[in-house]
Enzyme design. Sequence first.
Site, PDB file in Angstrom:
ATOM      1  N   LYS A  35       0.846  -1.201   0.000  1.00 17.33           N
ATOM      2  CA  LYS A  35       0.000   0.000   0.000  1.00 17.33           C
ATOM      3  C   LYS A  35       0.886   1.257   0.000  1.00 17.33           C
ATOM      4  CE  LYS A  35      -3.301  -2.995   0.315  1.00 17.33           C
ATOM      5  NZ  LYS A  35      -4.200  -3.357   1.384  1.00 17.33           N
ATOM      6  N   THR A  36       0.271   2.419  -0.003  1.00 19.65           N
ATOM      7  CA  THR A  36       1.052   3.654  -0.164  1.00 19.65           C
ATOM      8  C   THR A  36       1.978   3.927   1.024  1.00 19.65           C
ATOM      9  OG1 THR A  36      -0.630   4.565  -1.604  1.00 19.65           O
ATOM     10  CG2 THR A  36       0.831   6.164  -0.558  1.00 19.65           C
TER      11      THR A  36
END
Length: 403
Positions: A198-199
């Site tokens: 994920k980011t």
Amino acid sequence: MQPGPLLPYSRHAIDEDDIAAVTAVLRGDWLTTGPAVRAFEETLERLCAVPHAVSCSNGTAALHLTSLALGLGPDHTVIVPAITFAATANAPRLTGAEVCFADCDPENGLMRPEQFEEAIARVRHNGRNPAAVFPVDLAGQCGDIETIADIARRENIAVVEDSCHAIGAEYLRRDGTWAAIGSCADSDITVFSFHPVKTIAAGEGGAAVTRDAELARKLARFRNHGVNRETAQTQANPWYYEMVELGLNYRLSDINCALARSQLGKLDRFVAERRRLAALYDIQLTALAPVLRPIKRSVHCRPAWHLYSVLIDFDATPHTRGQLMHALEARGIRTQVHYIPVHRHPYYRERYGETSLPGAEAYYRQTLSLPLYVGMTDSDVERVVAALTDLLGIQSLKRGLAT
Ligand SMILES: *Cc1c(COP(=O)(O)O)cnc(C)c1O
């Protein structure tokens, strides 16, 4: 033989200052339940402009804690878009609640308001109580969550936004203002994941954010065995605590929180870089249209791309999707499919039978996620585009026409 290093579909970006933040915790007095936990939660609260953030072990735990805090159980049905990771549906299911899968836009996999209403009608038709909806900000963009929230309020349905893909995104409200994903302007609880794909990476990690102090208290209590230390007797008897409900240990360690907080400090840069790479793909891939096209952009959102997903018309290509993925892998390019519609998994098929969701099926048939991560270079993007151009046979088709 692969021309260049392996390009994963996603990965973390760790700098020396992240390592220093983790090392500082390792040299300190608290490895868990220490000050780094609250510091991370406060940073997340500021970032989302929301009063309460509760960190926890991972995004799935955040969804489970949310389902417990909302009091979901066997009398309830939760509406979940079919295009998501299985955890969005599994978490409410673990409380005994049933799941009704909503259809999605075939062009971007997001649940539209009318698809939400159709799912509500299906739940009621079966004599069940639609208690919550879990809209998903697929790939890092959200749909019309304000309208979804309006419908939910009218129907007395709780809104849990699964924003595991979308930290750093913003959406446009009808009053013309931009709200941060996680501000909970149109949800009771919003959930994030800090898995390394994920980011923001925490190793493993998740959080639930809310404006509701009572929900925040419940989330924190279910995270810690259902224990309450704030009893009248604790003052006089310092050892004393009460277990008031059946909880879990879903705490996030100080080690993970220090990493997550350090990473959050770079969120703007990460989001900007992901947008820049996505825009580069957009331009370079136009030559492959209409066989390959980017997913439809939501008009409601300034996205924070977790995934760069495209739609490919595999009826018009010489390869199946599996063959294309293998051929790309042979060139050192990893891709992924997000997602197999959750209602197709054997567990849900056995429980609910076959469900016809044509929008979700159409999205699934065509989608492929290309490499996108901070640290990817422009020439990496060009390499992916060149490989696709070659493998999709478009170049050879054009050559064939020219001769
Ligand atoms: C990653 C993800 C989750 C689960 O998060 P974990 O941290 O991996 O448990 C839930 N929903 C969506 C949409 C996700 O992408």
